[in-house]
Design an enzyme around this catalytic site. Structure first.
Site, PDB file in Angstrom:
ATOM      1  N   SER A  49       0.812  -1.220   0.000  1.00 52.34           N
ATOM      2  CA  SER A  49       0.000   0.000   0.000  1.00 52.34           C
ATOM      3  C   SER A  49       0.845   1.270   0.000  1.00 52.34           C
ATOM      4  CB  SER A  49      -0.925  -0.005   1.215  1.00 52.34           C
ATOM      5  OG  SER A  49      -0.157  -0.211   2.394  1.00 52.34           O
ATOM      6  N   THR A 165       2.035   7.040   0.294  1.00 51.86           N
ATOM      7  CA  THR A 165       1.110   5.936   0.052  1.00 51.86           C
ATOM      8  C   THR A 165       0.892   5.722  -1.440  1.00 51.86           C
ATOM      9  OG1 THR A 165      -1.105   5.108   0.630  1.00 51.86           O
ATOM     10  CG2 THR A 165      -0.960   7.408   0.021  1.00 51.86           C
ATOM     11  N   ARG A 175      -7.492  10.195  -8.966  1.00 49.79           N
ATOM     12  CA  ARG A 175      -7.987  10.380  -7.591  1.00 49.79           C
ATOM     13  C   ARG A 175      -6.814  10.724  -6.659  1.00 49.79           C
ATOM     14  NH1 ARG A 175      -6.869   7.861  -2.364  1.00 49.79           N
ATOM     15  NH2 ARG A 175      -8.746   7.994  -1.101  1.00 49.79           N
ATOM     16  N   GLY A 177      -5.984  11.288  -2.577  1.00 46.49           N
ATOM     17  CA  GLY A 177      -6.530  11.081  -1.237  1.00 46.49           C
ATOM     18  C   GLY A 177      -6.065  12.156  -0.272  1.00 46.49           C
ATOM     19  N   ASP A 178      -6.145  11.824   1.003  1.00 43.66           N
ATOM     20  CA  ASP A 178      -5.718  12.776   2.035  1.00 43.66           C
ATOM     21  C   ASP A 178      -4.204  12.890   2.140  1.00 43.66           C
ATOM     22  OD1 ASP A 178      -5.966   9.959   3.006  1.00 43.66           O
ATOM     23  OD2 ASP A 178      -4.963  10.803   4.763  1.00 43.66           O
ATOM     24  N   THR A 198      -4.386   7.825   8.545  1.00 44.15           N
ATOM     25  CA  THR A 198      -4.385   6.697   7.627  1.00 44.15           C
ATOM     26  C   THR A 198      -5.817   6.164   7.585  1.00 44.15           C
ATOM     27  OG1 THR A 198      -3.481   4.483   7.178  1.00 44.15           O
ATOM     28  CG2 THR A 198      -3.549   5.170   9.481  1.00 44.15           C
ATOM     29  N   GLY A 199      -6.181   5.589   6.459  1.00 43.04           N
ATOM     30  CA  GLY A 199      -7.553   5.119   6.313  1.00 43.04           C
ATOM     31  C   GLY A 199      -8.167   5.681   5.047  1.00 43.04           C
ATOM     32  N   GLY A 201      -9.273   8.050   2.641  1.00 38.35           N
ATOM     33  CA  GLY A 201      -8.907   9.457   2.484  1.00 38.35           C
ATOM     34  C   GLY A 201     -10.099  10.387   2.384  1.00 38.35           C
TER      35      GLY A 201
END
Ligand code: GLY
Length: 290
Positions: A49, A165, A175, A177-178, A198-199, A201
C-alpha cells in the site's frame, strides 16, 4: 540531551522506526530521519500500500501520493498521482526545497522528479499484479489504504513528518486522497504538535484531517485525547451520512514528545513507537463513541 521520539503507522511502521531511530540518535534533524524511515517502507515490495509493490489503481497503474512538513519553519511539499517514481516522499521534499510551490501532481510531478535525477521505474511486482488481478472482478470498489505516516521529534525538539502511500487500490485514475494534502494526511507545527492520518482518504478530508488534531493539541489536549476527539468527529459525520463506521485512524505527537493514536471501530490500528533504547508496537484504542 540524547532524547528523541518517533512514531509510524501500522506494523510496517516498525521498518521506518528502525531506520529513523539511529539517525535521531546521531542528532539528525527530525524531517531527515522521518524521510529515511518512510523511504524504507516505500522500498519494501512486501508493503502493498506504499511505494514499490503498491496495488495499482483501476487501470493497473501505481499512483503515489506523498507529503512532508517541517515543524520549525512550517515548510512543506507534496506530490499527487505520481507514476513510475519510487521515492514519492523524497520528491515531495524537493518540491518543498526547490520550488515556490507546495504541491505538484501527475505529469508535472513526474517531470520534476526526472529533472532532479530520480529514475523512471516500474512500481509493480509479480505479487502486486497477482493481487490486483485477483480482485479485479470487484473493480469500482476501492480497497486497502494503509498509508505510512512517520512523525519524529529530534534532539533539538523540532518536529518533522512524512506521509506516503499508493492510496486506495482500484481508485479512479486522477484520484487524490488525504495523504498528499497538508492539513489532511499530515500537519506539523513545533508550537503545538504533529499529526497524521491513515484510512479512507475521503473521510479524513471530509472531517478536516490531521490539521484539526494539531489544533486540538494546541488547545491543550494530549495527543491521545486529540486523536480520540478527532475519531469521535469522524464517527459523527459517518453516522450522519450512513457510512458508520468510517475506517480512519489518527496518530499524533505533541511538542513535548508525548504520543497517541486512535481509530474507528474495527480499525485494528497499531503504530510503531521509538525512543532511546526502545522500539515497540502500540495498539490504538478503537473509538465507537460519537
Ligand atoms: N489514506 C490514503 C488514501 O486514502 O489514499
Amino acid at each position: 540531551m540524547n532524547d528523541y521520539r518517533i512514531i509510524a503507522t501500522w506494523s510496517f511502521g516498525k521498518i521506518a522506526v528502525e531506520v529513523a531511530a539511529p539517525l535521531l540518535q546521531k542528532g539528525k534533524p527530525a524531517l531527515d530521519a522521518a524521510l529515511a524511515g518512510a523511504q524504507a517502507v516505500e522500498d519494501d515490495p512486501k508493503v502493498n500500500s506504499v511505494g514499490y509493490g503498491g496495488i495499482p489503481n483501476s487501470v493497473g497503474v501505481v499512483s503515489l501520493d506523498a507529503c512532508v512538513m517541517d515543524g520549525k519553519t512550517l515548510s512543506c511539499g507534496a506530490v499527487g498521482c505520481l507514476e513510475n517514481i519510487k521515492h514519492a516522499a523524497a520528491v515531495a521534499r524537493l518540491v518543498m526545497e526547490k520550488t515556490p510551490h507546495i504541491m505538484l501532481v501527475g505529469q508535472g510531478a513526474q517531470a520534476f522528479a526526472l529533472q532532479h535525477g530520480f529514475p523512471l521505474e516500474s512500481l509493480v511486482t509479480p505479487e502486486s499484479i497477482a493481487e490486483w488481478e485477483k480482485n479485479r472482478p470487484k473493480k469500482g470498489k476501492t480497497a486497502g489504504h494503509d498509508t505510512v505516516t512517520v512523525l519524529a521529534r529530534d534532539q533539538s525538539g523540532t518536529l518533522g513528518g512524512v506521509c506516503t502511500t499508493s492510496g486506495l487500490s482500484y481508485k479512479l485514475p486522477g484520484r487524490v486522497g488525504d495523504s498528499p494534502l497538508i492539513g489532511s494526511g499530515l500537519y506539523v507545527d513545533d508550537e503545538a504538535g504533529a499529526a497524521g492520518a491513515t484510512g479512507v482518504g475521503e473521510e479524513i478530508i471530509r472531517a478536516g484531517g490531521a490539521g484539526l488534531v494539531v489544533e486540538f493539541m494546541r488547545q491543550g489536549k494530549t495527543p491521545q485525547e486529540a486523536c480520540e476527539t478527532m475519531i469521535r468527529k469522524v464517527n459523527r459525520l459517518a453516522a450522519r451520512r450512513g457510512v458508520h463506521p468510517a475506517r480512519v485512524s489518527f496518530l499524533a505527537m505533541d511538542k513535548r514528545g508525548r504520543v497517541g493514536g486512535a481509530c474507528s471501530k474495527g480499525g485494528k490500528f497499531v503504530y510503531a513507537f521509538g525512543e532511546p533504547g526502545k522500539i515497540e508496537l502500540i495498539t490504538a484504542p478503537e473509538i465507537e463513541a460519537l
